[in-house]
Scaffold this active site. Structure first.
Site: not given
Length: 362
Positions: A28-30, A175-176
């Site tokens: 995950p993009k934190w 967010d991605g």
């Protein structure tokens, strides 16, 4: 402090791609503050993306790192604030404050967590020249004894699962997705990773602009356009800005926006922002930047009569999380039709379902 990798370190970066690439490690993009944590015994330093120390702003993390990370290590990760509704980036921004009393108070009321996703050094070993697969395995072993404030980000090599994460985890404030080559070494300040982020469009009301930092009286240039959306009460809410224009386009906008300047007797929905009291504790145009107190954020109000379509990634509360990008004017739309109802709402997702124990205790 004496470590195999010493501060300051410029973190490895990612370049944007439209889709999830095959054959990588995905995570995950934190949405927080990028941070490289250095620990040598009781000595702890938290370095930011621009290599400036953030240690003084997160005393609760310093104590947690002393308790939960190996005695001597350098770990790349993200500082986040987890709430029952997901990640809270606005609360995280509030943590950057010059007053020590305020820092201490916020450390207790909005404690931060550290999500680790890469290992640069452990004991006397420098891991930066080793492939990511080896760094990840060592990081998992190193964090086996971590507690309630330091967490290990999940990873997968299944591209289909990564796609599910991309679609589901946004509901928790992420967010991605990040994709890392399994054989890639850690390269400071190089865009050797890949990021896949959400991209959406919205029709917004143009309500004002800011002058460009190089603008002069003889050569005026528009810096950014201020965007608004109408809320359920019919009030125009500031939602973000558009600012990526060429110098030629900045000059053209000066004449293009001139007919929208307020006339004598015109009211503006954001007129209260000229009052100092309206800025206390709020994110409003004209407020001093938390990162640069000398930055001029004043704006030129315009009659809210024109609509533009913009591209954005995701929302943070009532605002675009990042800078929006201009697509086109929408002269076929009325300002009153530009409401929050048009925005896509991601499904709610629990942080505990992503990283067990990250969400607040209930």
């Amino acid at each position: 402090m004496k470590l195999p990798v010493m501060p300051p370190v410029s973190p490895m970066l990612a370049k944007s791609v439209p889709t999830i690439p095959p054959g990588a490690s995905y995570e995950p993009k934190w949405d927080g503050f990028r941070c490289i944590c250095f620990r040598d015994g009781d000595d702890v330093e938290l370095g930011s993306r621009n290599e400036k120390p953030m240690t003084r702003y997160f005393p609760e993390l310093v104590e947690a790192i002393r308790a939960e990370l190996p005695e001597r290590c350098v770990v790349d990760g993200e500082i986040v604030i987890a709430t029952a509704d997901g990640l809270d980036f606005e609360a995280l921004q509030q943590r950057i404050h010059p007053a020590q009393s305020r820092v201490t108070m916020l450390a207790g009321s909005t404690p931060a967590s550290f999500v680790a996703f890469d290992l640069l050094a452990l004991d006397d070993d420098d891991y930066t020249s080793r492939p990511f697969a080896e760094r990840r395995a060592a990081l998992e072993r190193a964090l086996a004894g971590s507690g309630t404030s330091v967490h290990l980000t999940p990873t997968t090599t299944d591209a289909d699962e990564a796609q599910r994460w991309f679609e589901d985890f946004e509901g928790a404030g992420l967010d991605g997705v990040i994709a890392k080559p399994l054989d890639g070494t850690y390269q400071q300040d190089k865009r050797t990773m890949f990021k896949i982020k959400h991209v959406r469009t919205a029709d917004c009301v143009l309500a004002g602009f800011r002058w460009h930092k190089t603008s002069t009286e003889k050569a005026p240039l528009v810096g950014s356009l201020l965007l608004g959306l109408y809320n359920d009460d019919g009030k125009l809410q500031h939602v973000g800005v558009v600012g990526a224009f060429t110098a030629k386009r900045r000059a053209e906008l000066v004449d293009e926006l001139e007919p929208l300047l307020l006339r004598d007797g015109d009211e503006h929905p954001w007129s209260q922002w000229a009052e100092a009291d309206a800025h206390q504790g709020q994110r409003l145009p004209g407020n001093v930047s938390r990162w640069n107190a000398t930055k001029d954020l004043s704006f030129v109000p315009l009659r809210p009569e024109r609509v533009l379509e913009v591209k954005y990634e995701h929302m943070e509360g009532t605002r675009f999380r990042h800078l929006a990008h201009f697509i086109r004017w929408r002269d076929d739309r009325t300002p009153e039709s530009c409401t929050y109802e048009q925005l896509e709402q991601p499904l709610t997702f629990s942080l505990d379902d992503i990283v067990p124990g990250l969400g607040p205790a209930t």
